[in-house]
Design a protein around this motif. Structure first.
Motif, PDB file in Angstrom:
ATOM      1  N   THR B  36       0.839  -1.207   0.000  1.00  0.00           N
ATOM      2  CA  THR B  36       0.000   0.000   0.000  1.00  0.00           C
ATOM      3  C   THR B  36       0.871   1.253   0.000  1.00  0.00           C
ATOM      4  OG1 THR B  36      -1.433  -1.295   1.431  1.00  0.00           O
ATOM      5  CG2 THR B  36      -2.053   0.980   1.068  1.00  0.00           C
ATOM      6  N   PHE B  40       1.462   4.351  -2.818  1.00  0.00           N
ATOM      7  CA  PHE B  40       1.468   5.780  -2.484  1.00  0.00           C
ATOM      8  C   PHE B  40       2.760   6.441  -2.959  1.00  0.00           C
ATOM      9  CE2 PHE B  40      -1.981   4.982   0.609  1.00  0.00           C
ATOM     10  CZ  PHE B  40      -2.800   6.031   0.227  1.00  0.00           C
ATOM     11  N   SER B  74      -2.746   5.827  -9.937  1.00  0.00           N
ATOM     12  CA  SER B  74      -2.423   5.418  -8.558  1.00  0.00           C
ATOM     13  C   SER B  74      -3.690   5.017  -7.815  1.00  0.00           C
ATOM     14  CB  SER B  74      -1.761   6.547  -7.776  1.00  0.00           C
ATOM     15  OG  SER B  74      -0.868   7.215  -8.535  1.00  0.00           O
ATOM     16  N   ILE B  78      -4.525   1.487  -6.139  1.00  0.00           N
ATOM     17  CA  ILE B  78      -4.887   1.399  -4.713  1.00  0.00           C
ATOM     18  C   ILE B  78      -6.219   0.653  -4.555  1.00  0.00           C
ATOM     19  CG2 ILE B  78      -5.668   2.771  -2.727  1.00  0.00           C
ATOM     20  CD1 ILE B  78      -3.472   4.770  -3.470  1.00  0.00           C
ATOM     21  N   GLN B  88      -2.543  -7.147   0.436  1.00  0.00           N
ATOM     22  CA  GLN B  88      -2.149  -6.144   1.432  1.00  0.00           C
ATOM     23  C   GLN B  88      -1.235  -6.711   2.500  1.00  0.00           C
ATOM     24  OE1 GLN B  88      -5.750  -4.349   3.000  1.00  0.00           O
ATOM     25  NE2 GLN B  88      -6.683  -4.632   1.016  1.00  0.00           N
TER      26      GLN B  88
END
Lengths: 106, 218
Positions: B36, B40, B74, B78, B88
């Protein structure tokens, strides 16, 4: 004035970094990120080439627009394929052992 | 003269700053353990790349880069990560073997080395950057360039995007049709409890779920 070679160095480094990610990583999300990083490197090189010329044209910028659109499209497609891969093998890591019926060994 | 020298130095310092930020963020996007955070970092990297376009005086591309990469791609990745709980969990991720890593490093190092040789020794243009037109004229010129003489390419891009969109939907529909094993109530603890009480068979979820509700304890 920033020399053209500076932009090219950064662009090629990004392309190399993206290639490293695509070659070494087994996680599909990281492979997609690697491809995006490579595309960013290509875009920087294209815009730099279009600016360091005798006569200013919009060729480089237009190509970058097209590259960005194509990149967005292939990301969407890659995400769909990733979801499909995950549904079939219950993982997003490439190369994990699987059984014939499509379920991953626990 | 001195002011010009200071301006050039400032511009070069800006370039080096942006380049360092972009390269570090790109490395973190690939190597950070948490996927994750990696996504970012990729988003921030894409935003930092817009700094290069600012230095190259391409304002439209700055907006496009931030809107499409940081805001679109992005966010899409995500969402993809959030849809996959397994992705995750970094403890489940399989990292590359040392051999594969060495091979990747060698190959990408070779790409970078050859590219550096090309960048430094090929006789690229020694011309200074041409000054692009003003912002309004720049956008007008870009639109004119795209739509007057090269409209067919824009149409082709639109077609590619439409094809990708239809392809993505088709793939996901195919996935639904190709489900290997229909979901049963065994996968859900609460429903499984109900099933035990009702004693229903392992039919697909919809039927069994309804059956469990109907035959629940009264």
């Amino acid at each position: 004035m920033i020399p053209l070679s500076w932009y090219l160095i950064v662009a090629f480094m990004l392309i190399g970094l993206g290639a490293y990610g695509m070659i070494t990583k087994r996680n599909l999300i990281r492979i997609i990120i690697g491809a995006e990083i490579m595309a960013n490197g290509v875009n920087i090189a294209l815009v730099a080439f279009s600016v360091y010329t005798e006569v200013f044209t919009f060729t480089g910028q237009s190509l970058v627009i097209i590259v960005i659109a194509v990149t967005a499209a292939h990301t969407a497609l890659a995400m769909a394929l990733m979801l499909m891969y995950n549904a079939r093998y219950s993982t997003v890591d490439l190369g994990e052992p699987v059984v014939s019926e499509g379920r991953r060994h626990e | 003269m001195m002011m010009q020298g200071a301006e050039v130095l400032l511009e070069q310092a800006e370039f080096i700053g942006v380049a360092v930020i972009v390269l570090v963020l790109a490395y973190l996007a690939l190597e950070h353990k948490e996927i994750t955070y990696a996504v970012f970092f990729f988003g921030f990297m894409a935003a930092a790349v817009a700094g290069f376009y600012l230095l190259l005086e391409a304002p439209f591309l700055v907006g496009l880069q931030i809107a499409v990469y940081t805001g679109g791609i992005s966010a899409l990745i995500i969402f993809g990560v959030l849809l996959l709980p397994r992705a995750q969990d970094s403890s489940l991720e399989i990292f590359q073997t040392a051999r594969r890593r060495r091979f990747g490093l060698l190959l990408s190092g070779a790409v970078m080395l050859l590219s550096a040789i090309l960048a430094f020794f090929y006789p690229w243009s020694d011309l200074p950057p041409v000054s692009p037109p003003e912002l309004a004229q720049s956008l007008q010129g870009l639109a004119a360039w795209l739509w007057s003489g090269h409209g067919i390419y824009v149409e082709m891009v639109a077609l590619i995007m439409l094809t990708a969109l239809v392809g993505s939907v088709a793939i996901l529909k195919m996935m639904k049709a190709e489900e290997l094993r229909p979901l049963t109530t065994e996968s859900h603890p609460e429903s499984a409890g109900k099933k035990d009480e009702s004693g229903s068979s392992s039919a697909p979820q919809t039927e069994t779920g309804e059956g469990a509700k109907e035959a629940g304890p009264e």
